[in-house]
Design an enzyme around this catalytic site. Structure first.
Site, PDB file in Angstrom:
ATOM      1  N   HIS A 461       0.856  -1.281   0.236  1.00 36.14           N
ATOM      2  CA  HIS A 461      -0.135   0.076  -0.056  1.00 36.14           C
ATOM      3  C   HIS A 461       0.849   1.188   0.070  1.00 36.14           C
ATOM      4  O   HIS A 461       0.770   2.124  -0.992  1.00 36.14           O
ATOM      5  CB  HIS A 461      -0.915  -0.109   1.193  1.00 36.14           C
ATOM      6  CG  HIS A 461      -2.004   1.226   1.261  1.00 36.14           C
ATOM      7  ND1 HIS A 461      -3.042   1.071   0.924  1.00 36.14           N
ATOM      8  CD2 HIS A 461      -1.541   2.296   1.610  1.00 36.14           C
ATOM      9  CE1 HIS A 461      -3.649   2.563   1.178  1.00 36.14           C
ATOM     10  NE2 HIS A 461      -2.711   3.162   1.757  1.00 36.14           N
ATOM     11  N   GLU A 462       2.104   1.407   0.876  1.00 34.26           N
ATOM     12  CA  GLU A 462       2.592   2.484   1.092  1.00 34.26           C
ATOM     13  C   GLU A 462       3.557   2.653  -0.111  1.00 34.26           C
ATOM     14  O   GLU A 462       3.808   3.717  -0.656  1.00 34.26           O
ATOM     15  CB  GLU A 462       3.484   2.520   2.239  1.00 34.26           C
ATOM     16  CG  GLU A 462       2.550   2.488   3.680  1.00 34.26           C
ATOM     17  CD  GLU A 462       1.538   3.515   3.717  1.00 34.26           C
ATOM     18  OE1 GLU A 462       1.627   4.591   3.097  1.00 34.26           O
ATOM     19  OE2 GLU A 462       0.464   3.481   4.199  1.00 34.26           O
ATOM     20  N   HIS A 465       1.767   4.472  -2.875  1.00 35.41           N
ATOM     21  CA  HIS A 465       1.866   5.774  -2.742  1.00 35.41           C
ATOM     22  C   HIS A 465       3.038   6.338  -3.181  1.00 35.41           C
ATOM     23  O   HIS A 465       3.192   7.345  -3.755  1.00 35.41           O
ATOM     24  CB  HIS A 465       1.651   6.327  -1.511  1.00 35.41           C
ATOM     25  CG  HIS A 465       0.291   6.289  -0.681  1.00 35.41           C
ATOM     26  ND1 HIS A 465      -0.883   6.983  -1.388  1.00 35.41           N
ATOM     27  CD2 HIS A 465      -0.355   5.711   0.423  1.00 35.41           C
ATOM     28  CE1 HIS A 465      -1.743   6.762  -0.689  1.00 35.41           C
ATOM     29  NE2 HIS A 465      -1.614   5.816   0.358  1.00 35.41           N
TER      30      HIS A 465
HETATM   31 ZN   LIG Z   1      -2.940   5.241   1.977  1.00 34.85          ZN
END
Ligand SMILES: [Zn+2]
Length: 670
Positions: A461-462, A465
């Site tokens: 997830h990170e 980003h």
């Molecule tokens: Zn997030």
């Protein structure tokens, strides 16, 4: 000697010279950088040249470079490696920063110049990105009230002050109610509770100064208690207290506060020229209108409710088989759902863990980025703020793209959670600057370090980003990377989580720490199956909250929010044994500040998009389809906020997302 925070950074890739910076450097550098930025803004606002894009908007983009440098270093260490001195500095800096930026957004002379450029934009021959940056800047000032004069301006100031007070009061009342209540347990009442709940209950009893264990309203105790305690009477009592937070009468009751907040928000929106607060809030989002939000939520509601009702029937059977007659109640749901989960999907976390080594999962996240976007990662030996931090140079076809820093392990000096931030955002103006991006997580150390499945998802997830920052390719920093609408920003991150579940990725990288064997198919299937367990319940409690949030801010503010809440829930037919995930008197997302007011839907909005976006790869026949990856980068990962979010999505997918992929992903499709 010059302050190392303010000097030119002649380090590799102009990284902050962490080995030369000491805590004593922050305050003087901060003061000087703040002063420099104020002077730059003053010069722009008081210029006697005719306002132009270059001398106003671009000048603002170019201003504040020193402040950016100081804050990027300071907030990195304050969040990930704090100490009492850094905490004190943060308390000192926060109000000063708030005052600094509010002085800029209420600077009338500056706003007049921006408004001039805005009014003359058609004759200015701006590029699409310049026109967008101008629009965002002008809109931001208008939305903060810069265009209001006289009595209207004063009223706005009064409203904002009162809203801040009310938001703080709401939070404090909620905390007081959560702190106040506890229920003492006899030793016999502990039956059926797992060891970690018993330990937590005993520790909480000590903290409350009573002899035995207690149940409190802290999420880490109340939720497992409702899940595991076979004592229906105690579950009912604890649940009632949990559901009543903020609505206990007396000094800490939040119901009148909620009504006043809603009335003031409506007045604020009307002063700024909007029909309702929802119109005001959604203007900057991808959803744009309350109607679009409602359409999404209602499309999910019916299948979620049907699933929840089917699950309720199963759980009721189980309860009756247990010798308890009558209807399934809200305090029964979690208990029987947990029994069912154990029977149907018992996932042994301990057996799974050796397959998820941190090192291998980092390699997996890099390998996917390599196959999708051609990125290569080479370890870098540079001084960083903590020995646990690691850095890589990111290149493509030999050309520098970014520096990526990973700070993976939990420690006392780091705040909880996981996040991604750009220590330097991508931009080409006033000069080319390549991004420096950091992922911070809180994984347990070990030799080798092993992750839970949730941890591995967090890592991906990170990193999603991080890709949004690293692949950014725009001119102005104010629209680069993750500077996008709130309901769009989780698309790249949630989308990237899907690659963790691609069978060939797990087969290659989820290998046993001791034996090197790949994860057995049976474990993998259990992991994937457990992900959708009790999804009807989770979707129903969430959508009910999101619909109430929307109804509060659309149209006239309700004089009695509790009556409005009841009306909405009655209208959608909320199943009897489920309550809102957050009822009004403790709906902190909506009332503690206005971050998620008429924005609670946005978690699901992002999920609709990530499910639909990943389906583009499936339709193309491969999770690594080259053409789809190029379209993703060209239209979403490289464009930041330089184009409206819905337009970006349409360019990527040829249409806006539908809810079908989300329903399938949640196991709710018919
Ligand atoms: Zn997030």
């Amino acid at each position: 000697m010059t302050n190392p925070l303010l000097s030119d950074w002649d380090t590799p890739f102009q990284l902050a010279p962490f080995d030369r910076i000491s805590d004593a450097d922050f305050a003087p550098a901060f003061e000087e950088a703040l002063k420099a930025h104020s002077a730059e803004i003053k010069a722009i606002a008081e210029s006697d040249e005719t306002p132009s894009f270059a001398n106003t908007i671009e000048a603002m983009e170019a201003a504040g470079g020193a402040l950016d440098k100081v804050l990027s270093v300071f907030f990195s260490v304050a969040g990930a490696d704090s100490n009492p001195e850094r905490e004190a500095l943060q308390r000192e800096f926060s109000p000063k920063l708030a005052a600094h930026f509010s002085a800029i957004s209420s600077n009338k002379a500056l706003f007049r110049r921006i408004a001039h450029v805005w009014e003359h934009r058609d004759a200015a021959d701006l590029s699409d990105e310049q026109a967008r940056v101008l629009m965002l800047s002008h809109r931001g000032f208008v939305r903060s009230g810069a265009a209001l004069d006289g009595a209207d301006g004063e009223r706005m100031t009064a409203i904002m002050g009162r809203l801040a007070e009310l938001g703080t009061g709401f939070t404090q009342n909620l905390l007081a109610d959560e702190r106040e209540w506890f229920m003492e347990l006899e030793e016999g009442d502990l039956e059926g509770l797992p060891g970690f709940v018993v330990d937590a209950a005993r520790a909480a009893g000590e903290e409350k100064g009573v002899a035995g264990p207690v149940v409190t309203l802290s999420r880490s105790i109340i939720t497992p208690f409702l899940q595991f305690s076979p004592r229906r009477d105690l579950r009912e009592k604890a649940f009632a207290a949990w559901a009543a937070r903020g609505a206990n009468g007396g000094e800490t009751d939040n119901r009148d506060i909620a009504a006043e907040i809603l009335a003031l928000r409506e007045e604020r929106a009307k002063l700024l020229g909007y029909g309702s607060f929802a119109d005001y809030k959604l203007e900057t989002e991808m959803a744009k209108t309350p109607g679009a939000v409602r359409d999404l939520l209602m499309a999910v509601w019916a299948p979620a409710k049907a699933q929840a009702e089917a699950d309720a029937a199963v759980l009721t059977e189980m309860m009756h088989a247990d010798g308890v007659n009558g209807d399934l109640e809200a305090w029964d749901w979690r208990y029987y759902a947990e029994k069912r989960r154990k029977a149907e999907h018992d996932l042994d976390e301990a057996a799974l863990k050796p397959y998820l080594q941190l090192e291998r999962m980092i390699e997996a996240s890099f390998a996917c980025a390599n196959r999708l976007f051609g990125l290569e990662f080479t370890p870098l030996d540079v001084p960083l703020y903590h020995p646990d931090c690691r850095a890589w140079e990111v290149t493509r076809n030999g050309a520098h793209v970014a520096v990526f820093i990973g700070d993976y392990f939990a420690r006392g000096s780091k705040r909880s959670g996981a996040w991604c931030s750009a220590m330097r955002g991508q931009a080409k103006f006033p000069e080319v600057q390549a991004p420096v991006v950091i992922n911070v997580c809180n994984f347990a150390k070990g030799d080798p370090a092993l992750l839970s499945y949730d941890d591995a998802r967090t890592l991906f997830h990170e990193f999603g980003h991080a890709l949004h920052q690293m692949l950014s390719n725009v001119t102005y920093e104010s629209v680069s990377g993750t500077s996008v609408a709130r309901d769009f920003v989780e698309l790249p991150s949630q989308l990237y989580e899907h690659w963790l579940e691609v069978p060939e990725v797990l087969a290659e990288f989820a290998t046993h720490a001791d034996t090197g064997e790949a994860m057995p198919e049976a474990i993998l299937q259990k992991v994937l199956g457990a992900a959708n367990f009790d999804m009807g319940f989770q979707t129903v409690e969430y959508v009910a909250s999101a619909l109430v949030d929307l109804a509060f801010h659309e149209g006239a503010a309700p004089a009695d929010p509790m009556a409005k809440q009841a009306e909405v829930l009655e209208g959608i037919g909320l199943p009897k044994a489920i309550i809102m995930r957050h009822a009004t008197p403790h709906f902190a997302h909506v009332f503690s500040g206005d971050g998620y007011s008429s924005g609670y839907y946005s978690y699901m909005w992002s999920e609709v998009m990530d499910a639909d976006a990943f389906e583009a790869f499936e339709e193309a026949g491969s999770a690594f389809d080259g053409e789809t990856a190029r379209a993703l980068e060209a239209n979403i990962l490289s464009t930041g906020g330089s184009v409206e979010a819905d337009e970006l999505y349409r360019r990527f997918r040829g249409r806006l997302p539908g809810v079908e992929a989300l329903l399938k992903g949640r196991g709710l499709a018919a």
